[in-house]
Design a protein around this motif. Structure first.
Motif, PDB file in Angstrom:
ATOM      1  N   THR A  27       0.811  -1.218   0.000  1.00 40.45           N
ATOM      2  CA  THR A  27       0.000   0.000   0.000  1.00 40.45           C
ATOM      3  C   THR A  27       0.848   1.272   0.000  1.00 40.45           C
ATOM      4  O   THR A  27       0.390   2.310  -0.471  1.00 40.45           O
ATOM      5  CB  THR A  27      -0.938   0.036   1.220  1.00 40.45           C
ATOM      6  OG1 THR A  27      -0.158  -0.075   2.422  1.00 40.45           O
ATOM      7  CG2 THR A  27      -1.956  -1.099   1.147  1.00 40.45           C
ATOM      8  N   ARG A  28       2.057   1.196   0.530  1.00 37.41           N
ATOM      9  CA  ARG A  28       2.906   2.380   0.608  1.00 37.41           C
ATOM     10  C   ARG A  28       4.374   1.954   0.679  1.00 37.41           C
ATOM     11  O   ARG A  28       4.712   0.988   1.345  1.00 37.41           O
ATOM     12  CB  ARG A  28       2.569   3.185   1.858  1.00 37.41           C
ATOM     13  CG  ARG A  28       3.480   4.387   2.088  1.00 37.41           C
ATOM     14  CD  ARG A  28       3.209   5.116   3.395  1.00 37.41           C
ATOM     15  NE  ARG A  28       1.934   5.756   3.523  1.00 37.41           N
ATOM     16  CZ  ARG A  28       1.502   6.816   2.825  1.00 37.41           C
ATOM     17  NH1 ARG A  28       2.265   7.320   1.912  1.00 37.41           N
ATOM     18  NH2 ARG A  28       0.341   7.349   3.054  1.00 37.41           N
ATOM     19  N   LYS A  30       8.175   3.960   1.289  1.00 36.39           N
ATOM     20  CA  LYS A  30       8.851   5.223   1.580  1.00 36.39           C
ATOM     21  C   LYS A  30      10.327   5.098   1.231  1.00 36.39           C
ATOM     22  O   LYS A  30      11.018   4.198   1.702  1.00 36.39           O
ATOM     23  CB  LYS A  30       8.724   5.616   3.047  1.00 36.39           C
ATOM     24  CG  LYS A  30       9.429   6.934   3.329  1.00 36.39           C
ATOM     25  CD  LYS A  30       9.280   7.393   4.753  1.00 36.39           C
ATOM     26  CE  LYS A  30      10.045   8.699   4.963  1.00 36.39           C
ATOM     27  NZ  LYS A  30      10.027   9.091   6.371  1.00 36.39           N
ATOM     28  N   ALA A  61      -0.552   1.344  -4.931  1.00 34.82           N
ATOM     29  CA  ALA A  61       0.368   1.722  -3.848  1.00 34.82           C
ATOM     30  C   ALA A  61       0.840   3.168  -4.020  1.00 34.82           C
ATOM     31  O   ALA A  61       0.891   3.688  -5.133  1.00 34.82           O
ATOM     32  CB  ALA A  61       1.570   0.778  -3.826  1.00 34.82           C
ATOM     33  N   GLN A  62       1.181   3.787  -2.909  1.00 35.80           N
ATOM     34  CA  GLN A  62       1.698   5.151  -2.897  1.00 35.80           C
ATOM     35  C   GLN A  62       3.200   5.133  -2.634  1.00 35.80           C
ATOM     36  O   GLN A  62       3.676   4.350  -1.810  1.00 35.80           O
ATOM     37  CB  GLN A  62       1.012   5.973  -1.804  1.00 35.80           C
ATOM     38  CG  GLN A  62      -0.485   6.104  -1.984  1.00 35.80           C
ATOM     39  CD  GLN A  62      -0.829   6.881  -3.233  1.00 35.80           C
ATOM     40  OE1 GLN A  62      -0.306   7.964  -3.465  1.00 35.80           O
ATOM     41  NE2 GLN A  62      -1.701   6.312  -4.049  1.00 35.80           N
ATOM     42  N   GLU A  64       6.160   7.417  -1.184  1.00 37.60           N
ATOM     43  CA  GLU A  64       6.505   8.609  -0.404  1.00 37.60           C
ATOM     44  C   GLU A  64       8.013   8.803  -0.508  1.00 37.60           C
ATOM     45  O   GLU A  64       8.776   7.846  -0.342  1.00 37.60           O
ATOM     46  CB  GLU A  64       6.099   8.419   1.056  1.00 37.60           C
ATOM     47  CG  GLU A  64       6.439   9.573   1.947  1.00 37.60           C
ATOM     48  CD  GLU A  64       6.081   9.314   3.398  1.00 37.60           C
ATOM     49  OE1 GLU A  64       6.603  10.049   4.256  1.00 37.60           O
ATOM     50  OE2 GLU A  64       5.303   8.379   3.696  1.00 37.60           O
ATOM     51  N   TYR A 112       8.087  -0.076   4.089  1.00 38.97           N
ATOM     52  CA  TYR A 112       6.919  -0.268   3.231  1.00 38.97           C
ATOM     53  C   TYR A 112       5.785  -0.801   4.090  1.00 38.97           C
ATOM     54  O   TYR A 112       6.005  -1.330   5.175  1.00 38.97           O
ATOM     55  CB  TYR A 112       7.222  -1.189   2.036  1.00 38.97           C
ATOM     56  CG  TYR A 112       7.422  -2.641   2.385  1.00 38.97           C
ATOM     57  CD1 TYR A 112       6.347  -3.528   2.393  1.00 38.97           C
ATOM     58  CD2 TYR A 112       8.678  -3.128   2.695  1.00 38.97           C
ATOM     59  CE1 TYR A 112       6.532  -4.856   2.719  1.00 38.97           C
ATOM     60  CE2 TYR A 112       8.873  -4.452   3.016  1.00 38.97           C
ATOM     61  CZ  TYR A 112       7.793  -5.320   3.026  1.00 38.97           C
ATOM     62  OH  TYR A 112       7.984  -6.622   3.345  1.00 38.97           O
TER      63      TYR A 112
END
Length: 117
Positions: A27-28, A30, A61-62, A64, A112
């Motif tokens: 989902t994310r 970084k 997913a994002q 960052e 992550y």
């Protein structure tokens, strides 16, 4: 555009870790990147978006990105300073040029997030 290759490497590293931890959807992610890495945040974002849409694990997913400034320590006066946008590696305190880069080369996955099976 080396950002595509960088993002492919990031995705492969995250994929390997996700498989080890039974994560089925990311989902994310970084990233921490230093200005001296010469990786362009907008290009990384674009590459992540395009490649992520082609991969079920990363779809939606994002990414960052935390950018790190270039920080140096002067060997003459021991002061630390941030290098300006013109990339002048000259001490802001004593004008010394004998400086050591202590931050700004970073390029790593900070963490992550994802969903387990």
């Amino acid at each position: 555009m080396h950002e595509v290759t960088l993002i492919e490497g990031v995705m492969n590293t995250v994929r390997a870790s996700a498989l080890e931890h039974d994560i089925v959807r990311i989902t994310r992610v970084k990233l921490v990147i230093g200005k001296l890495s010469m990786a362009l945040p907008d290009s990384l974002q674009f590459a992540f978006q395009v490649l992520g849409e082609q991969d079920d694990l990363f779809r939606g997913a994002q990414l960052e990105i935390e950018e790190q400034e270039i920080q140096c320590r002067c060997s003459d006066c021991q002061q630390e300073f941030v290098v300006d946008k013109d990339y002048r590696f000259v001490c802001n305190f004593c004008n010394g040029v004998n400086v050591e880069i202590i931050r700004g080369r970073e390029l790593y996955i900070d963490h992550y997030e994802g969903d387990k099976n």
